[in-house]
Motif scaffolding. Structure first.
Motif, mmCIF file in Angstrom:
data_model
loop_
_atom_site.group_PDB
_atom_site.id
_atom_site.type_symbol
_atom_site.label_atom_id
_atom_site.label_comp_id
_atom_site.label_asym_id
_atom_site.label_seq_id
_atom_site.Cartn_x
_atom_site.Cartn_y
_atom_site.Cartn_z
ATOM 1 N N ALA A 1 0.837 -1.206 0.000
ATOM 2 C CA ALA A 1 0.000 0.000 0.000
ATOM 3 C C ALA A 1 0.872 1.257 0.000
ATOM 4 N N THR A 2 2.010 1.227 0.732
ATOM 5 C CA THR A 2 2.885 2.416 0.742
ATOM 6 C C THR A 2 3.520 2.624 -0.628
ATOM 7 N N LYS A 3 3.839 1.534 -1.314
ATOM 8 C CA LYS A 3 4.450 1.668 -2.638
ATOM 9 C C LYS A 3 3.438 2.244 -3.634
ATOM 10 N N LEU A 4 2.181 1.749 -3.560
ATOM 11 C CA LEU A 4 1.154 2.257 -4.471
ATOM 12 C C LEU A 4 0.815 3.715 -4.133
ATOM 13 N N ALA A 5 0.747 4.029 -2.835
ATOM 14 C CA ALA A 5 0.473 5.419 -2.429
ATOM 15 C C ALA A 5 1.566 6.339 -2.975
ATOM 16 N N THR A 6 2.819 5.897 -2.900
ATOM 17 C CA THR A 6 3.923 6.727 -3.410
ATOM 18 C C THR A 6 3.783 6.939 -4.916
ATOM 19 N N GLU A 7 3.360 5.899 -5.636
ATOM 20 C CA GLU A 7 3.114 6.095 -7.076
ATOM 21 C C GLU A 7 2.065 7.191 -7.288
ATOM 22 N N HIS A 8 1.000 7.147 -6.496
ATOM 23 C CA HIS A 8 -0.055 8.165 -6.645
ATOM 24 C C HIS A 8 0.478 9.557 -6.297
ATOM 25 N N PHE A 9 1.269 9.658 -5.202
ATOM 26 C CA PHE A 9 1.826 10.972 -4.851
ATOM 27 C C PHE A 9 2.794 11.462 -5.926
ATOM 28 N N SER A 10 3.497 10.537 -6.571
ATOM 29 C CA SER A 10 4.419 10.972 -7.631
ATOM 30 C C SER A 10 3.632 11.654 -8.745
ATOM 31 N N ARG A 11 2.425 11.142 -9.016
ATOM 32 C CA ARG A 11 1.587 11.776 -10.066
ATOM 33 C C ARG A 11 1.103 13.139 -9.616
ATOM 34 N N ALA A 12 0.813 13.252 -8.319
ATOM 35 C CA ALA A 12 0.407 14.572 -7.810
ATOM 36 C C ALA A 12 1.545 15.570 -7.988
ATOM 37 N N TRP A 13 2.783 15.146 -7.725
ATOM 38 C CA TRP A 13 3.927 16.071 -7.866
ATOM 39 C C TRP A 13 4.167 16.404 -9.343
ATOM 40 N N ARG A 14 3.874 15.469 -10.214
ATOM 41 C CA ARG A 14 3.978 15.786 -11.648
ATOM 42 C C ARG A 14 2.895 16.794 -12.038
ATOM 43 N N ASN A 15 1.664 16.519 -11.582
ATOM 44 C CA ASN A 15 0.563 17.409 -11.965
ATOM 45 C C ASN A 15 0.730 18.803 -11.385
ATOM 46 N N MET A 16 1.182 18.864 -10.121
ATOM 47 C CA MET A 16 1.274 20.176 -9.469
ATOM 48 C C MET A 16 2.496 20.953 -9.931
ATOM 49 N N TYR A 17 3.631 20.236 -10.112
ATOM 50 C CA TYR A 17 4.913 20.938 -10.309
ATOM 51 C C TYR A 17 5.687 20.511 -11.551
ATOM 52 N N GLY A 18 5.180 19.532 -12.281
ATOM 53 C CA GLY A 18 5.897 19.078 -13.486
ATOM 54 C C GLY A 18 7.097 18.202 -13.191
ATOM 55 N N LEU A 19 7.208 17.701 -11.952
ATOM 56 C CA LEU A 19 8.339 16.819 -11.624
ATOM 57 C C LEU A 19 8.150 15.473 -12.327
ATOM 58 N N GLU A 20 9.198 15.006 -13.014
ATOM 59 C CA GLU A 20 9.094 13.696 -13.665
ATOM 60 C C GLU A 20 9.519 12.603 -12.695
ATOM 61 N N VAL A 21 8.586 11.732 -12.349
ATOM 62 C CA VAL A 21 8.891 10.567 -11.509
ATOM 63 C C VAL A 21 8.494 9.319 -12.298
ATOM 64 N N ILE A 22 9.448 8.396 -12.441
ATOM 65 C CA ILE A 22 9.194 7.132 -13.134
ATOM 66 C C ILE A 22 9.161 6.036 -12.077
ATOM 67 N N ASN A 23 8.059 5.307 -12.033
ATOM 68 C CA ASN A 23 7.889 4.238 -11.036
ATOM 69 C C ASN A 23 8.230 2.891 -11.670
ATOM 70 N N LEU A 24 9.216 2.217 -11.096
ATOM 71 C CA LEU A 24 9.592 0.892 -11.591
ATOM 72 C C LEU A 24 9.046 -0.157 -10.621
ATOM 73 N N ARG A 25 8.112 -0.947 -11.089
ATOM 74 C CA ARG A 25 7.558 -2.038 -10.254
ATOM 75 C C ARG A 25 8.449 -3.245 -10.436
ATOM 76 N N ILE A 26 9.360 -3.406 -9.479
ATOM 77 C CA ILE A 26 10.362 -4.444 -9.662
ATOM 78 C C ILE A 26 9.919 -5.736 -8.986
ATOM 79 N N ALA A 27 10.405 -6.835 -9.550
ATOM 80 C CA ALA A 27 10.001 -8.172 -9.115
ATOM 81 C C ALA A 27 10.711 -8.536 -7.811
ATOM 82 N N CYS A 28 10.744 -9.808 -7.467
ATOM 83 C CA CYS A 28 11.432 -10.287 -6.261
ATOM 84 C C CYS A 28 12.908 -10.408 -6.606
ATOM 85 N N VAL A 29 13.698 -9.476 -6.107
ATOM 86 C CA VAL A 29 15.090 -9.357 -6.548
ATOM 87 C C VAL A 29 15.975 -10.212 -5.640
ATOM 88 N N TYR A 30 16.977 -10.873 -6.249
ATOM 89 C CA TYR A 30 17.916 -11.668 -5.459
ATOM 90 C C TYR A 30 19.308 -11.472 -6.014
#
Ligand SMILES: NC(=O)c1ccc[n+]([C@@H]2O[C@H](COP(=O)([O-])OP(=O)(O)OC[C@H]3O[C@@H](n4cnc5c(N)ncnc54)[C@H](O)[C@@H]3O)[C@@H](O)[C@H]2O)c1
Length: 311
Positions: free
Chosen positions: A143-172
């Motif tokens: 939920a925190t990861k998804l919330a951060t994705e949503h906030f990243s869009r808010a920062w893009r919409n409000m300020y034009g900040l480019e945030v790219i969200n990488l949904r990474i798998a189970c890393v080893y």
């Protein structure tokens, strides 16, 4: 040459990213609350002790090192901690991310890469998920990861900040800090110990070797323009724990590891939602992501590194 801040740069993926960025000739500024003890800085790899929940500290680091781009990997990672200290995890993972976005906005950083997670999908609706699949995290971490994705869009919409969200798998891979699959099996094989896991053999998961995640993240960081703000990074297949055990036994025929049937349970007894594979075609099409390590190659490389470390 570019100055790149890597939050969580003392951790498993963050340090691997920082080392790769320094090795290719950019300046890597690793920002973390803690670093491995044996690390010495170099002109291209700086270690800055700081906390992403400290707004002023994050802004000061971005300003002091004249940061051009940010990879945001700092987080409290994992299902069990997120269940046991949810408010702290929200503070670090969500509020900390907003501090990073704010510092980036204030300093005019051109791009932020947020290391999101396949945990945003929760219980996979299909055996293989793409970026349009339903997101339904069932534990606070996802939920925190998804919330951060949503906030990243808010920062893009409000300020034009480019945030790219990488949904990474189970890393080893080398330095994986968590006692989970495949680490516990690889550690047992390296130490020539017997290990039987009573359950979990049927759980599928997209296990992706850390070098592929580093390469994919740097490709996303460097790509000139992004038509999307979210990408999966995985292998596209989801071996079960039975498969992981079988491949390790192919690599080391004398290995004494085994697993019983059923689904994995997280420490604390929380049922793990049914997972699967990540479709990374979008990342392949846009910035040429191509995982190089199949399960056998990745487990061989990981096992070799554990054997080197443990002598
Ligand atoms: N490892 C995986 O399988 C995986 C999968 C999906 C997503 N991710 C994401 O990738 C990122 C890196 O994960 P990792 O596996 O390297 O985990 P890790 O625990 O090794 O690294 C996270 C780092 O963040 C640091 N950190 C924690 N709280 C902090 C704070 N308040 N301020 C500054 N730094 C702080 C930790 O000290 C640690 O070094 C995380 O954002 C994680 O959610 C990891």
């Amino acid at each position: 040459m570019s100055n790149v801040l890597i939050t969580g740069g003392g951790g498993f993926i963050g340090l691997a990213l920082a080392e790769s960025i320094a090795a290719r000739g950019d300046i890597a500024v690793a920002f973390d609350v803690a670093f491995p003890v044996n690390r010495t800085p170099s002109p291209r790899l700086q270690f800055v002790r700081g906390d992403v929940t400290d707004t002023a500290g994050v802004i000061a680091a971005v300003r002091k090192y004249d940061i051009h781009r940010v990879i945001h990997a700092a987080a409290i990672v994992g299902i069990a901690p997120s269940a046991e200290m949810a408010t702290t995890v929200i503070r670090v993972n969500v509020e900390g991310s907003i501090n990073v976005f704010e510092a980036a906005r204030i300093h005019g950083v051109s791009r932020v890469i947020h290391m999101s997670s396949e945990e945003v999908y929760g219980e996979y609706a299909t055996p293989i998920v793409d970026e349009g699949s339903p997101t339904f995290p069932q534990m606070p971490y996802g939920a925190t990861k998804l919330a951060t994705e949503h906030f990243s869009r808010a920062w893009r919409n409000m300020y034009g900040l480019e945030v790219i969200n990488l949904r990474i798998a189970c890393v080893y891979g080398p330095r994986l800090p968590r006692a989970r699959i495949p680490k516990i099996l690889v550690d047992a094989v390296a130490a020539q110990q017997e290990l039987h896991l009573p359950e979990g053999g049927d759980s599928p998961m997209d296990h992706t070797y850390v070098d592929d995640i580093v390469a994919g993240t740097l490709a996303a960081l460097d790509h000139p323009t992004h038509p999307f703000d979210v990408y999966n990074l995985g292998t596209g297949s989801a071996p079960t724990v039975f498969d992981v055990v079988a491949v390790l036994k192919e690599i080391v025929p004398t290995a004494r590891i085994s697993v019983g049937p059923g689904e994995i349970k997280h420490p604390g007894g929380y049922a793990m939602p049914r997972k699967g594979a990540l479709n990374s075609q979008r990342a392949a099409n846009v910035f040429g992501y191509r995982p190089r390590f199949d399960l056998r190659a990745g487990l061989s490389a990981y096992l070799a590194s554990v054997k080197r470390e443990t002598g």
